[in-house]
Design a protein around this motif. Structure first.
Motif, short mmCIF file in Angstrom:
data_model
loop_
_atom_site.label_atom_id
_atom_site.label_comp_id
_atom_site.label_asym_id
_atom_site.label_seq_id
_atom_site.Cartn_x
_atom_site.Cartn_y
_atom_site.Cartn_z
N LYS A 61 0.83 -1.20 0.00
CA LYS A 61 0.00 0.00 0.00
C LYS A 61 0.87 1.25 0.00
CE LYS A 61 -3.85 -2.16 2.45
NZ LYS A 61 -4.63 -2.17 3.69
N ALA A 62 1.93 1.24 0.79
CA ALA A 62 2.82 2.40 0.86
C ALA A 62 3.53 2.63 -0.47
CB ALA A 62 3.84 2.22 1.98
N VAL A 63 3.97 1.55 -1.11
CA VAL A 63 4.65 1.68 -2.39
C VAL A 63 3.68 2.20 -3.44
CG1 VAL A 63 5.74 0.36 -4.26
CG2 VAL A 63 6.39 -0.07 -1.89
N GLU A 64 2.48 1.66 -3.46
CA GLU A 64 1.47 2.10 -4.43
C GLU A 64 1.15 3.58 -4.23
OE1 GLU A 64 -3.21 1.28 -5.53
OE2 GLU A 64 -2.10 -0.22 -4.38
N SER A 65 0.98 3.98 -2.99
CA SER A 65 0.69 5.37 -2.68
C SER A 65 1.84 6.28 -3.10
CB SER A 65 0.40 5.52 -1.19
OG SER A 65 0.24 6.85 -0.84
N SER A 66 3.06 5.83 -2.84
CA SER A 66 4.23 6.62 -3.22
C SER A 66 4.31 6.81 -4.73
CB SER A 66 5.51 5.95 -2.72
OG SER A 66 5.51 5.88 -1.33
N PHE A 67 4.07 5.75 -5.47
CA PHE A 67 4.13 5.85 -6.92
C PHE A 67 3.00 6.72 -7.46
CE2 PHE A 67 7.03 2.14 -6.96
CZ PHE A 67 7.97 2.67 -7.80
N ARG A 68 1.83 6.62 -6.85
CA ARG A 68 0.71 7.46 -7.28
C ARG A 68 1.07 8.94 -7.06
NH1 ARG A 68 -3.38 5.65 -4.11
NH2 ARG A 68 -3.49 3.79 -5.36
N GLY A 69 1.64 9.26 -5.89
CA GLY A 69 2.04 10.63 -5.61
C GLY A 69 3.15 11.09 -6.53
N LEU A 70 4.09 10.22 -6.81
CA LEU A 70 5.19 10.55 -7.73
C LEU A 70 4.64 10.81 -9.13
CD1 LEU A 70 8.24 10.83 -8.13
CD2 LEU A 70 8.31 8.39 -8.63
#
Length: 110
Positions: A61-70
């Motif tokens: 979830k954290a990785v997905e959120s980070s990539f979405r924000g990026l």
């Protein structure tokens, strides 16, 4: 530093290295065996399982959120750099046309 002092230092370092190397491997094996027994103990493995469960749950979830924000950040930067698409057709045509080669040089193949 005197030459005799330097020689004494080198001899002392060499003797320490040789003696340490002989006792070092045995001591290393003792420490490694102790660490392995602690790692394989029940309480430690229970905590390892807990951490693995938490990372399996939250890291994706954290990785997905980070990539979405990026992705949003990069998209915003690209739109700022390229503009909002309000360029006239003449400026778009100029931007897509290859520049002419200066006089007296080899022509641009593009």
């Amino acid at each position: 530093m005197k030459t005799s002092s330097k020689l004494a230092l080198v001899v002392g370092l060499a003797a320490g290295y040789v003696l340490g190397a002989r006792a070092g491997r045995e001591r290393y094996d003792q420490i490694a065996a102790g660490a392995k027994s602690v790692w394989n103990s029940g309480p430690v493995q229970k905590q390892v399982d807990n951490v693995q469960g938490l990372t399996g749950k939250y890291v994706p979830k954290a990785v997905e959120s980070s990539f979405r924000g990026l992705g949003k950040l990069v998209s915003g930067l690209v739109s700022k750099i390229l503009g909002s698409g309000s360029k006239s057709s003449a400026s778009k045509n100029r931007a897509s046309k290859a520049p002419e080669a200066p006089a007296g040089t080899v022509p641009n193949p593009a």
